[in-house]
Design a protein around this motif. Structure first.
Motif, PDB file in Angstrom:
ATOM      1  N   ALA A 173       7.020 -17.250 -55.326  1.00  0.00           N
ATOM      2  CA  ALA A 173       7.177 -17.316 -56.782  1.00  0.00           C
ATOM      3  C   ALA A 173       7.135 -15.919 -57.391  1.00  0.00           C
ATOM      4  N   PHE A 174       6.263 -15.067 -56.865  1.00  0.00           N
ATOM      5  CA  PHE A 174       6.144 -13.717 -57.429  1.00  0.00           C
ATOM      6  C   PHE A 174       7.433 -12.926 -57.218  1.00  0.00           C
ATOM      7  N   GLU A 200      10.471 -14.089 -56.891  1.00  0.00           N
ATOM      8  CA  GLU A 200      11.495 -14.599 -57.812  1.00  0.00           C
ATOM      9  C   GLU A 200      11.245 -14.108 -59.236  1.00  0.00           C
ATOM     10  N   GLU A 201       9.991 -14.187 -59.656  1.00  0.00           N
ATOM     11  CA  GLU A 201       9.681 -13.786 -61.032  1.00  0.00           C
ATOM     12  C   GLU A 201       9.799 -12.279 -61.216  1.00  0.00           C
ATOM     13  N   PHE A 202       9.499 -11.526 -60.174  1.00  0.00           N
ATOM     14  CA  PHE A 202       9.647 -10.072 -60.284  1.00  0.00           C
ATOM     15  C   PHE A 202      11.115  -9.712 -60.518  1.00  0.00           C
ATOM     16  N   ASN A 220       3.981 -11.309 -63.918  1.00  0.00           N
ATOM     17  CA  ASN A 220       5.071 -10.340 -64.034  1.00  0.00           C
ATOM     18  C   ASN A 220       5.291  -9.879 -65.473  1.00  0.00           C
ATOM     19  N   ARG A 267      13.526 -11.811 -61.768  1.00  0.00           N
ATOM     20  CA  ARG A 267      13.969 -12.338 -63.069  1.00  0.00           C
ATOM     21  C   ARG A 267      13.401 -11.509 -64.227  1.00  0.00           C
ATOM     22  N   ARG A 319       1.832 -19.014 -62.767  1.00  0.00           N
ATOM     23  CA  ARG A 319       0.961 -17.831 -62.647  1.00  0.00           C
ATOM     24  C   ARG A 319       1.791 -16.574 -62.383  1.00  0.00           C
ATOM     25  N   ALA A 320       2.785 -16.720 -61.509  1.00  0.00           N
ATOM     26  CA  ALA A 320       3.606 -15.550 -61.158  1.00  0.00           C
ATOM     27  C   ALA A 320       4.404 -15.051 -62.362  1.00  0.00           C
ATOM     28  N   ASP A 367      -3.868 -13.434 -54.641  1.00  0.00           N
ATOM     29  CA  ASP A 367      -2.947 -14.562 -54.731  1.00  0.00           C
ATOM     30  C   ASP A 367      -1.818 -14.468 -53.700  1.00  0.00           C
ATOM     31  N   PRO A 421       1.965 -22.029 -58.788  1.00  0.00           N
ATOM     32  CA  PRO A 421       2.172 -20.595 -58.553  1.00  0.00           C
ATOM     33  C   PRO A 421       3.271 -19.978 -59.412  1.00  0.00           C
ATOM     34  N   LYS A 422       4.297 -20.769 -59.729  1.00  0.00           N
ATOM     35  CA  LYS A 422       5.393 -20.206 -60.513  1.00  0.00           C
ATOM     36  C   LYS A 422       4.917 -19.819 -61.915  1.00  0.00           C
ATOM     37  N   ALA A 430       3.322 -19.830 -51.242  1.00  0.00           N
ATOM     38  CA  ALA A 430       4.003 -20.346 -52.445  1.00  0.00           C
ATOM     39  C   ALA A 430       3.941 -19.327 -53.572  1.00  0.00           C
ATOM     40  N   TYR A 431       2.787 -18.663 -53.715  1.00  0.00           N
ATOM     41  CA  TYR A 431       2.666 -17.658 -54.768  1.00  0.00           C
ATOM     42  C   TYR A 431       3.552 -16.446 -54.456  1.00  0.00           C
TER      43      TYR A 431
END
Lengths: 162, 130
Positions: free
Chosen positions: A13-14, A16-18, B35, A20, B30-31, A4, B27-28, A9-10
């Motif tokens: 997003a990853f 940011e999510e990592f 996580n 948060r 899925r991400a 991914d 993607p958000k 884009a992924y």
């Protein structure tokens, strides 16, 4: 690396999510270690239980570096904010256990570092060509890093404080 | 370390692969799940609790997260006697579950897996599982 990551884009997003999710889990891990309620952490960080609750939820958290600095101070741990490669990020995803996240307080690190006995440390230090040290305490940053390096795996959390 | 499994649908696709395919353009979402699962699988069982997980009924629990005002609720069950969790159904929630019988489906699939273990398999290539 997760396929991914080929998507920009992924990747964004990853990252940011990592941050948060990672912050949320680490605050909880540190709070669990201290056996503090959200209210108690809120008082130590000069904020409210509601704010702490939101920080522990990646759904709501409004993270700022100032907030993180305040929490680091409340837990008496350091804060490292820096840009890293995606390879480093992926490696970091393998170190998310509660033990990895509940990093030691300053005083605990200091106590461990300076309670290393001569008999325990000397052979290890010798293998790293470290110089003599006196009494029961390691002398200087280099020796402590050498000792930590020699015991890698069991003492990764031993950080030089000399 | 908790190992993660997924219920295998009648067409041979598993529910995790199916869900990720559905959300290919988000993607958000899925991400976020990636996580959360990277963290949860490195917790012990006691670490599976709110805000990220909650126990429901009949051996079924839910992973919990919210993106863009949608409450996502991947449902699943711990495998008895093992440090393994099997995803059985991906629902959402807005007050009630969507679909309303989501938990019933998850319970039925849990029972099916207990009877036919080959109706679930390890999630490979995701969440650092090989």
């Amino acid at each position: 690396m997760n396929k991914d990551f080929e998507s920009k884009a992924y990747r964004d997003a990853f990252v940011e999510e990592f941050v948060r999710t990672g912050v949320a889990f680490q605050i909880r891990a540190l709070r669990d270690r201290e056996k503090w309620s959200q209210t108690r952490l809120g008082k130590k960080a000069d904020t409210t239980q509601t704010v702490i609750s939101r920080l522990e939820s990646p759904d709501y958290g409004n993270l700022t570096v100032n907030t993180l600095l305040t929490l680091a101070s409340a837990f008496d741990v350091a804060l490292l904010v820096r840009f890293v490669s995606f390879s480093d990020l992926v490696r970091a995803t393998n170190k998310l256990s509660p033990e990895d996240l509940a990093v030691p307080r300053y005083n605990d690190e200091k106590q461990v570092a300076f309670s290393v006995s001569r008999s325990t440390a000397a052979p290890l230090l010798t293998t790293h060509r470290s110089k003599e040290f006196s009494g029961n305490r390691l002398e200087g940053t280099a020796e402590i890093f050498a000792y930590a390096d020699a015991r890698r795996g069991t003492s990764e959390k031993l950080v030089a404080l000399a | 370390m908790i190992k993660l499994r997924a219920f295998v649908l009648d067409d041979g696709l598993d529910v995790v692969s199916h869900w990720y395919a559905l959300f290919d353009a988000q993607p958000k979402v899925r991400a976020r799940l990636d996580n959360i699962m990277l963290h949860l699988r490195q917790q012990n069982r006691e670490g599976w609790r709110r805000e990220y997980y909650d126990t429901l009924r009949d051996g079924v629990g839910e992973v919990r997260f919210k993106i863009f005002d949608v409450n996502y609720r991947p449902l699943g069950s711990f495998v008895p006697g093992k440090e393994e969790f099997t995803f059985t159904y991906f629902a959402t929630k807005n007050g009630d579950f969507n679909p309303p019988n989501a938990i019933d489906i998850a319970v039925a699939r849990r029972k099916l897996i207990e009877k036919y273990p080959n109706r679930s398999r390890y999630v490979v290539g995701r969440w650092n599982q090989s």
